[in-house]
Design an enzyme around this catalytic site. Structure first.
Site, PDB file in Angstrom:
ATOM      1  N   ARG A  15      12.328 -13.367 -18.678  1.00  0.00           N
ATOM      2  CA  ARG A  15      11.780 -12.074 -19.098  1.00  0.00           C
ATOM      3  C   ARG A  15      10.684 -12.209 -20.158  1.00  0.00           C
ATOM      4  O   ARG A  15      10.006 -11.230 -20.482  1.00  0.00           O
ATOM      5  CB  ARG A  15      12.914 -11.160 -19.600  1.00  0.00           C
ATOM      6  CG  ARG A  15      13.807 -10.665 -18.450  1.00  0.00           C
ATOM      7  CD  ARG A  15      15.103 -10.089 -18.952  1.00  0.00           C
ATOM      8  NE  ARG A  15      14.882  -8.875 -19.736  1.00  0.00           N
ATOM      9  CZ  ARG A  15      15.713  -8.434 -20.675  1.00  0.00           C
ATOM     10  NH1 ARG A  15      16.796  -9.129 -20.988  1.00  0.00           N
ATOM     11  NH2 ARG A  15      15.449  -7.332 -21.308  1.00  0.00           N
ATOM     12  N   THR A  78      27.577 -21.081 -19.747  1.00  0.00           N
ATOM     13  CA  THR A  78      27.639 -21.487 -21.152  1.00  0.00           C
ATOM     14  C   THR A  78      28.769 -22.491 -21.412  1.00  0.00           C
ATOM     15  O   THR A  78      28.651 -23.350 -22.289  1.00  0.00           O
ATOM     16  CB  THR A  78      27.828 -20.260 -22.059  1.00  0.00           C
ATOM     17  OG1 THR A  78      28.873 -19.437 -21.532  1.00  0.00           O
ATOM     18  CG2 THR A  78      26.557 -19.420 -22.147  1.00  0.00           C
ATOM     19  N   ALA A 378     -31.279 -19.663 -49.482  1.00  0.00           N
ATOM     20  CA  ALA A 378     -30.898 -18.832 -48.341  1.00  0.00           C
ATOM     21  C   ALA A 378     -31.489 -19.388 -47.054  1.00  0.00           C
ATOM     22  O   ALA A 378     -32.630 -19.833 -47.036  1.00  0.00           O
ATOM     23  CB  ALA A 378     -31.391 -17.408 -48.563  1.00  0.00           C
TER      24      ALA A 378
END
Ligand code: UD1
Ligand code: CA
Length: 462
Positions: A15, A78, A378
Site C-alpha cells: 500500500r 508472523t 559583482a
C-alpha cells in the site's frame, strides 16, 4: 536477565505504492526499521535479529553492523517469521526475555518497551494493546471475567461479539525464551488466512496456566506504517519530538512546526533557526548562529555566530562569523574561512574563501582558492571549464577583482593584484599589479542628432 530483540520486517508494504521496501522509507534521515532498533537501545539488548524478506538486500544494507538478520523467503505469517528470528538468535537461556516487534512502528518509546520487558519472577509474557475507534483489521484482545488476557483473535476469525471489542493487539510482545520456544512450535496455520499466527502463542500460554499482562499504550505510539499518509503523520510526530529536544538544549526555533531537522544534526545552544529551514544528514550548526529563513543544508557545517539565510548548502563548510545569502548556492567542496562572505546570487563549488574574503553579488566561483581579505566584485566568474577539463583559479591575499571580470583558468592573481572591470583575464597577474583587458573607448559626437535625422527621413518615406 538478558533481553533479545526480534524485529519482523519481511513484509512487502504494497500500500506504500513505492519501489522501496516498506521499512526502508526514511523519516528525519533514519529508516523505519532503524527507528525501531533505536527505540530498543535503552534496553541494551544482548542480541537483535531483523527478519528480512521483501527487498532483503536493501534492508540488510541499512542495518547497523551489530544487528543480525535472518531471511524469511516466503511470508507464511508472523509466527513463522518469529520462528526464523528465534533460530537466528542462537543459544538463549529459557529465562531470557525476548522482545518481538514489527519493523514499521517508528513511534515506539523506550518507556513503553521498558515497561513491557520488565517481567516479574515467574511471569512469562506481556503484550501491548491499544484502543481504537475503528478496530477493523486488527487482532482483538480477549479478556476473561477477571480482566486477564485470554486470547488474541484475528479480525477474520472473530465471532460477532468479539468484533465489538475495541482493544486491539499492537503486535509487540515480551516473552520468556523458554515459553516462546515451547509455544511457537505448537502454532499451526489452521485459520481464515492459512498463516502461522504469532498471536496464537497467547492462547497456548493461557492454556498452560500462564497469566498474561496487557500493557496499554496510546494508539499513536504503536502506529504501524502502511501508507504514505501514515508515513507523513509519523514524520510529523518524530519531528515534533526532535524539535522539542533541540529546544530543551537551548536552540531557538522561531516556528517548530515549520522547521525540519534530521535526528543526526547537531546544533549549538543559542543558535536561532528560522522557518522553512531543512537541516539534513551530518549537518552541524555552532552556537549563536542564525540560520534561515529558507535554508536547505545537507552534510554541511556552519560555525558559531554565522548568518545564513535563503541558501542551499551541500557538503559545505561555513566558518565562524561568516555571512551567506540571501540566495546563495554552496556546492560540495565550498569552504568559507572565518568571517568570509558570500552574498546574493553567488554560486560556489570546490572553492575556498580565505578569512574575511568577500563575493557579495552575482558570481560563480568554481575550483578556486581566494586569499584572505580579497574582494570579488559583482558578476565575477571563474571560467573553470573549457568543455573538456576543469582548471584552477588562484587568487592571492588582499586582491581586488573588478566587477564582471572573467578569470579564464588556469590562472593566478597575485597578492594585492587587481583586475579592471569587464576584463577577460587569460594570463597570470603579478603581485601588486593591475591587469586590464578591454578595447579603448571611442566617442562619436552629436550622435543623437544623426539618429533624429534618420528617423525623420524614414517617416517622410512612409
Ligand atoms: C498483526 C497481528 C494482529 C495485530 C496487528 C497489529 C498476527 C497474526 N496478527 O496482524 O493481531 O492487531 O498485527 O498491526 O500477528 N511479517 C513478516 N513475515 C510474515 C508476516 C508478517 O515479517 O510472514 C511482518 C510484516 O512485515 C509486518 C508484521 O510482521 O511488519 C505484521 O504482519 P501482518 O501480516 O501485516 O499482520 P497483521 O495482519 O497486521
Ligand atoms: Ca499489518
Amino acid at each position: 536477565m538478558p533481553t533479545h530483540v526480534i524485529i519482523l520486517a519481511a513484509g512487502e508494504g504494497k500500500r506504500m505504492k513505492s519501489d522501496l521496501p516498506k521499512v526502508a522509507h526514511t523519516l528525519l534521515g533514519r529508516s523505519l526499521v532503524n527507528w525501531v532498533i533505536e527505540s530498543t537501545r535503552p534496553l541494551v539488548p544482548a542480541t537483535t535479529v531483523v527478519v528480512v524478506g521483501h527487498g532483503a538486500e536493501h534492508v540488510r544494507s541499512l542495518l547497523p553492523n551489530h544487528i543480525a538478520d535472518a531471511h524469511q523467503a516466503d511470508q507464511l505469517g508472523t509466527g513463522h517469521a518469529a520462528q526464523i528470528g528465534l533460530d537466528a538468535l542462537g543459544a538463549v537461556d529459557p529465562d531470557d526475555t525476548i522482545l518481538i516487534l514489527y519493523g514499521d512502528t517508528p513511534l515506539l518509546t523506550p518507556e513503553l518497551l521498558t515497561d513491557l520487558t520488565d517481567l516479574a519472577d515467574g511471569e512469562s509474557a506481556r503484550l501491548v494493546s491499544t484502543r481504537l475507534d475503528d478496530p477493523s483489521g486488527y487482532g482483538r484482545v480477549v479478556r476473561d471475567e477477571r480482566g486477564h488476557v485470554s486470547a488474541i483473535v484475528e479480525h477474520r476469525d472473530c465471532t460477532q461479539d468479539q468484533l465489538e471489542l475495541d482493544e486491539v493487539n499492537a503486535g509487540i510482545y515480551a516473552v520468556r525464551a523458554g515459553r516462546l520456544i515451547e509455544t511457537l512450535e505448537r502454532v499451526d496455520n489452521d485459520n481464515a488466512q492459512g498463516e502461522y499466527y504469532l498471536t496464537d502463542i497467547v492462547g497456548l500460554l493461557v492454556d498452560d496456566g500462564d497469566r498474561l499482562t496487557g500493557v496499554e499504550a496510546n494508539s499513536q505510539e504503536v502506529m504501524g506504517i502502511n501508507t504514505q499518509d501514515q508515513l507523513a503523520a509519523a514524520r510529523k510526530e518524530l519531528q515534533r519530538r526532535t524539535n522539542q529536544r533541540f529546544m530543551e538544549d537551548g536552540v531557538v526555533l522561531i516556528d517548530p512546526d515549520r522547521t525540519y531537522i534530521d535526528e543526526t544534526v547537531e546544533i549549538g545552544p543559542g543558535a536561532t533557526i528560522y522557518p522553512g529551514t531543512h537541516l539534513e544528514g551530518q549537518t552541524r550548526v555552532g552556537e549563536g548562529s542564525r540560520v534561515g529563513p529558507d535554508v536547505y543544508a545537507v552534510d554541511s557545517t556552519i560555525g558559531s555566530n554565522a548568518i545564513v539565510w535563503y541558501a542551499v548548502l551541500r557538503e559545505a563548510v561555513v566558518g565562524d562569523g561568516c555571512e551567506v545569502g540571501p540566495y546563495a548556492s554552496l556546492r560540495p567542496g565550498t569552504v568559507l574561512e572565518k568571517g568570509a562572505k558570500l552574498g546574493t546570487f553567488v554560486e560556489t563549488k570546490n572553492t575556498t574563501m580565505g578569512e574575511g574574503a568577500k563575493a557579495n553579488h552575482l558570481s560563480y566561483l568554481g575550483d578556486a582558492v581566494v586569499g584572505a581579505r580579497s574582494n570579488i566584485g559583482a558578476g565575477v566568474i571563474t571560467v573553470n571549464y573549457d568543455g573538456v577539463k576543469k582548471s584552477q583559479t588562484e587568487i592571492g591575499e588582499d586582491a581586488f577583482i573588478g566587477s564582471d571580470t572573467m578569470l579564464v583558468a588556469p590562472l593566478r592573481v597575485g597578492d594585492r593584484g587587481s583586475t579592471g572591470a569587464g576584463s577577460v583575464i587569460t594570463k597570470d597577474v603579478s603581485d601588486d599589479a593591475l591587469a586590464i583587458e578591454r578595447s579603448d573607448q571611442r566617442e562619436i559626437p552629436g550622435y543623437a542628432q544623426r539618429r533624429e535625422a534618420r528617423k525623420a527621413a524614414k517617416t517622410a518615406e512612409d
